[in-house]
Design a protein around this motif. Structure first.
Motif, PDB file in Angstrom:
ATOM      1  N   ILE A  57       2.209   1.909  -3.506  1.00  0.00           N
ATOM      2  CA  ILE A  57       1.127   2.423  -4.348  1.00  0.00           C
ATOM      3  C   ILE A  57       0.922   3.915  -4.074  1.00  0.00           C
ATOM      4  O   ILE A  57       0.847   4.731  -5.002  1.00  0.00           O
ATOM      5  CB  ILE A  57      -0.185   1.670  -4.075  1.00  0.00           C
ATOM      6  CG1 ILE A  57      -0.114   0.257  -4.633  1.00  0.00           C
ATOM      7  CG2 ILE A  57      -1.373   2.406  -4.689  1.00  0.00           C
ATOM      8  CD1 ILE A  57      -0.250   0.154  -6.131  1.00  0.00           C
TER       9      ILE A  57
ATOM     10  N   VAL B  61       5.442  -0.766  -8.127  1.00  0.00           N
ATOM     11  CA  VAL B  61       4.115  -1.185  -7.675  1.00  0.00           C
ATOM     12  C   VAL B  61       4.006  -2.709  -7.655  1.00  0.00           C
ATOM     13  O   VAL B  61       3.572  -3.315  -6.669  1.00  0.00           O
ATOM     14  CB  VAL B  61       3.014  -0.582  -8.565  1.00  0.00           C
ATOM     15  CG1 VAL B  61       1.666  -1.248  -8.281  1.00  0.00           C
ATOM     16  CG2 VAL B  61       2.904   0.921  -8.339  1.00  0.00           C
TER      17      VAL B  61
ATOM     18  N   MET C  64      -6.972   0.510  -2.892  1.00  0.00           N
ATOM     19  CA  MET C  64      -5.798  -0.011  -2.208  1.00  0.00           C
ATOM     20  C   MET C  64      -5.839   0.246  -0.702  1.00  0.00           C
ATOM     21  O   MET C  64      -5.267  -0.494   0.091  1.00  0.00           O
ATOM     22  CB  MET C  64      -4.523   0.610  -2.785  1.00  0.00           C
ATOM     23  CG  MET C  64      -3.984  -0.117  -4.007  1.00  0.00           C
ATOM     24  SD  MET C  64      -3.594  -1.850  -3.689  1.00  0.00           S
ATOM     25  CE  MET C  64      -2.399  -1.702  -2.360  1.00  0.00           C
TER      26      MET C  64
ATOM     27  N   ARG D 250       0.822  -1.211   0.000  1.00  0.00           N
ATOM     28  CA  ARG D 250       0.000   0.000   0.000  1.00  0.00           C
ATOM     29  C   ARG D 250       0.858   1.265   0.000  1.00  0.00           C
ATOM     30  O   ARG D 250       0.517   2.266  -0.635  1.00  0.00           O
ATOM     31  CB  ARG D 250      -0.940   0.004   1.215  1.00  0.00           C
ATOM     32  CG  ARG D 250      -2.034  -1.045   1.161  1.00  0.00           C
ATOM     33  CD  ARG D 250      -2.955  -0.910   2.365  1.00  0.00           C
ATOM     34  NE  ARG D 250      -4.034  -1.863   2.320  1.00  0.00           N
ATOM     35  CZ  ARG D 250      -4.001  -3.090   2.821  1.00  0.00           C
ATOM     36  NH1 ARG D 250      -2.893  -3.495   3.413  1.00  0.00           N
ATOM     37  NH2 ARG D 250      -5.039  -3.891   2.744  1.00  0.00           N
TER      38      ARG D 250
ATOM     39  N   VAL E 247      -4.370  -2.427  -7.330  1.00  0.00           N
ATOM     40  CA  VAL E 247      -3.047  -2.579  -7.939  1.00  0.00           C
ATOM     41  C   VAL E 247      -3.174  -2.568  -9.462  1.00  0.00           C
ATOM     42  O   VAL E 247      -2.428  -1.867 -10.169  1.00  0.00           O
ATOM     43  CB  VAL E 247      -2.367  -3.883  -7.478  1.00  0.00           C
ATOM     44  CG1 VAL E 247      -1.063  -4.099  -8.238  1.00  0.00           C
ATOM     45  CG2 VAL E 247      -2.097  -3.843  -5.982  1.00  0.00           C
TER      46      VAL E 247
ATOM     47  N   THR F 157       4.206  -4.981  -4.217  1.00  0.00           N
ATOM     48  CA  THR F 157       3.013  -5.767  -3.886  1.00  0.00           C
ATOM     49  C   THR F 157       3.355  -7.241  -3.702  1.00  0.00           C
ATOM     50  O   THR F 157       2.905  -7.880  -2.741  1.00  0.00           O
ATOM     51  CB  THR F 157       1.954  -5.615  -4.990  1.00  0.00           C
ATOM     52  OG1 THR F 157       1.608  -4.235  -5.123  1.00  0.00           O
ATOM     53  CG2 THR F 157       0.706  -6.414  -4.654  1.00  0.00           C
TER      54      THR F 157
ATOM     55  N   SER G 251      -7.943   3.874  -7.768  1.00  0.00           N
ATOM     56  CA  SER G 251      -7.020   2.819  -7.328  1.00  0.00           C
ATOM     57  C   SER G 251      -6.515   3.088  -5.911  1.00  0.00           C
ATOM     58  O   SER G 251      -6.329   2.164  -5.125  1.00  0.00           O
ATOM     59  CB  SER G 251      -5.840   2.703  -8.299  1.00  0.00           C
ATOM     60  OG  SER G 251      -4.997   3.825  -8.212  1.00  0.00           O
TER      61      SER G 251
ATOM     62  N   ALA H  38      -4.026   0.839 -10.670  1.00  0.00           N
ATOM     63  CA  ALA H  38      -2.869   1.729 -10.550  1.00  0.00           C
ATOM     64  C   ALA H  38      -1.939   1.568 -11.744  1.00  0.00           C
ATOM     65  O   ALA H  38      -1.442   2.557 -12.301  1.00  0.00           O
ATOM     66  CB  ALA H  38      -2.121   1.435  -9.252  1.00  0.00           C
TER      67      ALA H  38
END
Length: 286
Positions: free
Chosen positions: A90, A245, A129, A87, A268, A249, A125, A271
């Motif tokens: 992101i 990203v 998220m 997170r 995700v 993740t 997004s 994004a």
């Protein structure tokens, strides 16, 4: 592409180091201070700036950045601890929409349909998220990725302003900001030392040096990538953001067992789509 790959690895490694800090009882405030000292030393060794270029800047933007950088770095560490690497990465990468909005709202830059759709998807997004079905403490901790989002967006705007300084190359600008950030970060560590009796320890120095090396290499290789692919800036921008990203993740989910819901994974995906669309619009005028 090798430069982009190294920069992505270094960027995510900074998040991993923050995640591991509590496990090894690292004092983050002290580590941040030594991080900037390390960045200064590496900048002097690799950039070799002229003495004339290191004169005190007259614009307050440098000093504002010098204050913001250690502050947002501390917030970044709190965000990683509170909501995880996925997170936080992101939030950091999607902060690019803040300078884009500033360009539209403040500088009256024309926006096409692709960029507008990309911005809408980016906002959506972020919402997806940050949705967390955990307890009240988890919900309260959402403030940290939000501050990461706002902080890095603001820092990006300020960097864009001082990058126009004709008297100094970009590498020297970075060094000047590091030189301002270090004494402030050190002062905060000293204040913590005397107020809360947090003694300085060698492990914090070493951890801060490690943090500073990866933080510096992230910036250094990102600049090298832009130099090597100067005719394809959109490739650098998109690859860097998407790489961080995705890798952030995956590491958060598989290595640190961070709990991500289907909505989070949808965030995700959105994004990545948003970053691609904004990048295309930014460099091809769509």
């Amino acid at each position: 592409m090798v430069y982009i790959f190294i920069s992505v690895i270094c960027s995510v490694t900074v998040g991993v180091l923050f995640k591991l800090a509590s496990r090894y009882s690292i004092n983050i405030q002290q580590a941040i201070a030594w991080n900037y000292l390390t960045a200064i030393i590496l900048s002097l060794l690799l950039f070799k700036p002229a003495v004339a270029q290191l004169s005190l800047p007259s614009t307050p933007t440098y000093y504002i950045l010098g204050i913001l950088l250690p502050t947002i770095f501390w917030i970044l560490s709190r965000s990683v601890k509170a909501v995880g690497i996925a997170r936080t990465d992101i939030a950091q990468r999607l902060s690019l929409i803040i300078p884009l909005l500033a360009a539209y709202l403040i500088f009256q830059e024309a926006f096409g349909g692709v960029k507008i759709v990309g911005l809408v998807l980016a906002f959506l997004s972020v919402v997806l998220m940050l949705i967390n079905k955990g307890n009240a403490k988890s919900k309260a901790s959402i403030i940290f990725p939000v501050l990461v989002f706002l902080g890095f967006g603001t820092v990006d705007i300020l960097f864009k302003q001082i990058a126009a300084d004709p008297s100094r190359p970009y590498a020297t600008i970075l060094l000047l900001v590091f030189l301002i950030a270090f004494p402030l970060a050190l002062a905060a560590a000293l204040y913590q030392r005397f107020k809360y009796q947090r003694s300085f320890k060698l492990v914090n120095v070493l951890y801060g040096m490690l943090l500073g090396m990866f933080n510096f290499m992230n910036i250094f290789f990102y600049l090298k990538a832009h130099q090597a692919l100067s005719a394809q800036p959109s490739l650098v921008f998109a690859s860097m953001n998407i790489g961080v990203v995705v890798l952030g993740t995956l590491l958060g989910y598989f290595l640190f067992k961070e709990q991500l819901s289907k909505l989070n994974f949808a965030g995700v995906g959105l994004a990545i789509v948003a970053i691609v669309m904004i990048t295309i619009a930014q460099y091809y005028g769509s």
